[in-house]
Design an enzyme around this catalytic site. Sequence first.
Site, PDB file in Angstrom:
ATOM      1  N   TYR A 208       7.514   4.538  -1.096  1.00  0.00           N
ATOM      2  CA  TYR A 208       8.338   4.536  -0.027  1.00  0.00           C
ATOM      3  C   TYR A 208       9.807   3.607  -0.343  1.00  0.00           C
ATOM      4  O   TYR A 208      10.810   3.808   0.535  1.00  0.00           O
ATOM      5  CB  TYR A 208       7.544   3.679   0.907  1.00  0.00           C
ATOM      6  CG  TYR A 208       6.520   4.425   1.780  1.00  0.00           C
ATOM      7  CD1 TYR A 208       6.933   5.582   2.459  1.00  0.00           C
ATOM      8  CD2 TYR A 208       5.272   4.173   1.497  1.00  0.00           C
ATOM      9  CE1 TYR A 208       6.045   6.352   2.972  1.00  0.00           C
ATOM     10  CE2 TYR A 208       4.193   5.172   1.995  1.00  0.00           C
ATOM     11  CZ  TYR A 208       4.496   6.205   2.972  1.00  0.00           C
ATOM     12  OH  TYR A 208       3.590   7.041   3.467  1.00  0.00           O
ATOM     13  N   SER A 238       5.985  14.092  -2.321  1.00  0.00           N
ATOM     14  CA  SER A 238       6.570  12.980  -1.636  1.00  0.00           C
ATOM     15  C   SER A 238       5.223  12.368  -1.128  1.00  0.00           C
ATOM     16  O   SER A 238       4.120  12.978  -0.908  1.00  0.00           O
ATOM     17  CB  SER A 238       7.357  13.444  -0.685  1.00  0.00           C
ATOM     18  OG  SER A 238       6.792  13.762   0.504  1.00  0.00           O
ATOM     19  N   ASP A 239       5.701  11.026  -0.520  1.00  0.00           N
ATOM     20  CA  ASP A 239       4.831  10.185   0.034  1.00  0.00           C
ATOM     21  C   ASP A 239       4.916  10.459   1.305  1.00  0.00           C
ATOM     22  O   ASP A 239       6.009  11.076   2.044  1.00  0.00           O
ATOM     23  CB  ASP A 239       4.942   8.751  -0.131  1.00  0.00           C
ATOM     24  CG  ASP A 239       3.530   7.929   0.053  1.00  0.00           C
ATOM     25  OD1 ASP A 239       2.617   8.362   0.670  1.00  0.00           O
ATOM     26  OD2 ASP A 239       3.495   6.727  -0.412  1.00  0.00           O
ATOM     27  N   ALA A 240       3.850  10.294   2.354  1.00  0.00           N
ATOM     28  CA  ALA A 240       3.831  10.598   3.588  1.00  0.00           C
ATOM     29  C   ALA A 240       4.927  10.245   4.500  1.00  0.00           C
ATOM     30  O   ALA A 240       5.158   9.002   4.518  1.00  0.00           O
ATOM     31  CB  ALA A 240       2.513  10.272   4.277  1.00  0.00           C
TER      32      ALA A 240
END
Length: 844
Positions: A208, A238-240
């Site tokens: 992030y 990707s991260d959330a």
Amino acid sequence: MDPLPFRDPGLPVEGRVTDLLGRLTDEEKVALLHQHQPAVPRLGLAAFHTGMEAVHGVAWLGPATVFPQAVGLASSWDTDLVRRVGEAVGVEARGFHHRDPVAHGLNVWAPVVNPLRDPRWGRNEEGYSEDPTLTAAMGTAYATGLRGDHPRYLRTAPTVKHFLGYNNEDDRCATSSDLRPRVLHEYELPCFRGPVEAGAAVAVMPSYNLVNGRPAHLSPLIGQELRRWAPNGLAVVSDAYAPSNVAGLQAYLSTHAEAHAAMLDAGVDSFTDQDADPSLTVESVTTAIKDGLLDPSAVDRAVGNVLALRFRLGEFDPADDNPYAAITSDVIGTHGELALEAARKAVVLLRNDSALPLARGARLAVIGTHADALFEDWYSGTLPYQVTVRRGLEEFASSVTYAEGVDRIALRAADGRYLGVRGGVVGLGERALFDRFDWGGGVWTLRDVGSRRYLGVAEDGSLVATATAPGGWHVRELFEPRLTDAGVVLRNKVHGTDTVPFGIERVVDGVAAAAEVAARADTVVLVLGNDPHVNGRETEDRATLRLPSLDLVRAVREANPNTVLVLVSGYPYSLDGEEEHLPAVVWTAHGGQEQGRAVAEALFGAFCPSGRLTQTWYRSDDDLPDIFDYDIIRAGGTYLYFTGEPLFPFGHGLSYTTFEYSDLAWADGVATVSVTNTGAVAGAEVVQLYSSALDSRVRQPVRKLQSFERVFLAPGETAVVGLPTDRLWHWDVTTRRRVVEAGRYELCAGSSSRDVRSRLVVDVPGERIAPRSGVLPALDFDDCDGVRLVDDEVVFTGEGAWISFHHVVPGPRSAPPPGTRISFDGTSLVLTARTAGVRVKEVR
């Protein structure tokens, strides 16, 4: 009829991907960029999605085998065990996939290989170690088990996370981690390189945060390093919600179209954003292509990388060809024996003044919040069964008495009515009693005695008592007591709503009751620790290392000096000196369904404890640098550079037997040492080899782990252990590569980073690095004060801020960068800012 080429198992994956991409429309390709890939019925493609949480077991899908937290698995220092755990988790993931192939995908988001630089990090439980070598070894082992060993097919598709420089939760989406080249190449990158280069991890998730002022999802290192290491390709997911941050919270770019184009160009292949709604992803990429911000070939590359995973998982092949396709849901939750083995090996004996092992048949008092409870964390599966410490000890003791050690209270309003609970509904009326858990930091949880449900708030802010335990992404069972003139107001930590003022009536004094129970026992087992949902979890760092229950510890050990403290937590604690008054201290991470049995067996000597710490336990918060300071070299962080006296050092762990080291030798890059079990019982020793560079021209670690091996020895048995020394290098900023300097190195073999049993100084015929001359890139400084890093520039935050370069050839230089001055101190060049805000790329 011949199958379409992409369905031909005899063709290489690359060719099959190319064929399938050629059959997809531009619109279909863009749609496949989202985490939730839609079905393409005309080609027979089913829906697919990335992401299944599996850090220490399959999470969020119901009952499944729950293994010790990752930091506990690593405490075994047993890569074979960790590989087998990864294999079991991968098998159960396949079982869930068999149950629902669309809802339960096979791209698993594990392991976490961020090094545990600061023990206050809220996600400490998810990582393995503060050491990059140990982290890489454990991450590679776990990912190897997840992926399987078939030459063509993957059991699951493991994703290492979170790339890069991610060790703080507070403001995690807006903070930038400053990583100068030595910290980057010596500390951060090796953790990821190990599992990726081994082919164990087939995907990577960026983090992030920003790194050197740039969002991690735009890092050039994705292409420059990650993909260079990957032998068979790599998918980057990707991260959330992180994609939205680039043009949102981070405001790094102005529009989502620009942001999505930049992420695709940087190497991101799949966008985990807006849950199952792909609109933002599709609209942003479509606009980027239309406006000329993005070449469509970047979409082909990204979609192709994720499709390659689907091919390698066997999605488009006959099931008979893929041995993993035969796994059914019958395997879910069937790995209890392995969970017990892992829980046993995760137990670390921190201190033992002849108090352990306990004698069978003893009269025990079992006390504490963790004595008769197991805790799940955010990334746990649902425990299929529970063996608590209390239950485990009952198998060995003649009698067990129990006290939870918490206050029991009633809450009385100003009008005399009490807070009551009936059927989960909370209101003023009939008096309810609550067990009050004080987790420190001004946070309580309150459990209704009658229903054993926790007080919380509903979506509308009203009080309810429905949860069996604190949990969820938003933990609505947390209250912050606030003293007012009218009484104590309980403010819900998540919702922010306040109760009416209450008078607190203490019905049971938890500390006094525990001390009374302790006084009547032969021995006390005091079991304390953290709730993984409180004061240290994803989105929240810990404010302190201090164990919050020290008043209970003090009262119990004063009532009965024969008190064994068992700590159950996902991170280290400081104990304010209480450890000196306790005959034994044991630690384990939250250990899954078999935790209690493993702890009980360890306390009674059913096996010889062999766990070792994977990170330093500090004596106080004062020993730690700022949590946002990622420069461990300058700040003295981790065992590598910490020069103080730790509470318990990296690698520490005691045994019920003793080991003698002898005949340490070194030849052809491998150290050998003889290790003998000189005690009366069989046990495992974790043989650790460290190095110290005695003649280096730059600051190097106090000690650095080179390698390790776990050996099991019977009494009197000797093993000759070979330990490679392939980490003698450091990152040389002058040549921008790994360099082993010529000179003397001390090799230390022993049971921990501080418990050295055998030493040897060796002459290593490495390279000799010439002093620096010419242009000095600003990022390549050796020391600094008051600066930040932004891309390839150093930003001086105030007047008098400085950077220094050591081993520089003295001589005339061009004018210093504007706003700075240059001075020489012997062979060190110092660049000092005259004003704040100066940015410098190089010194000429």
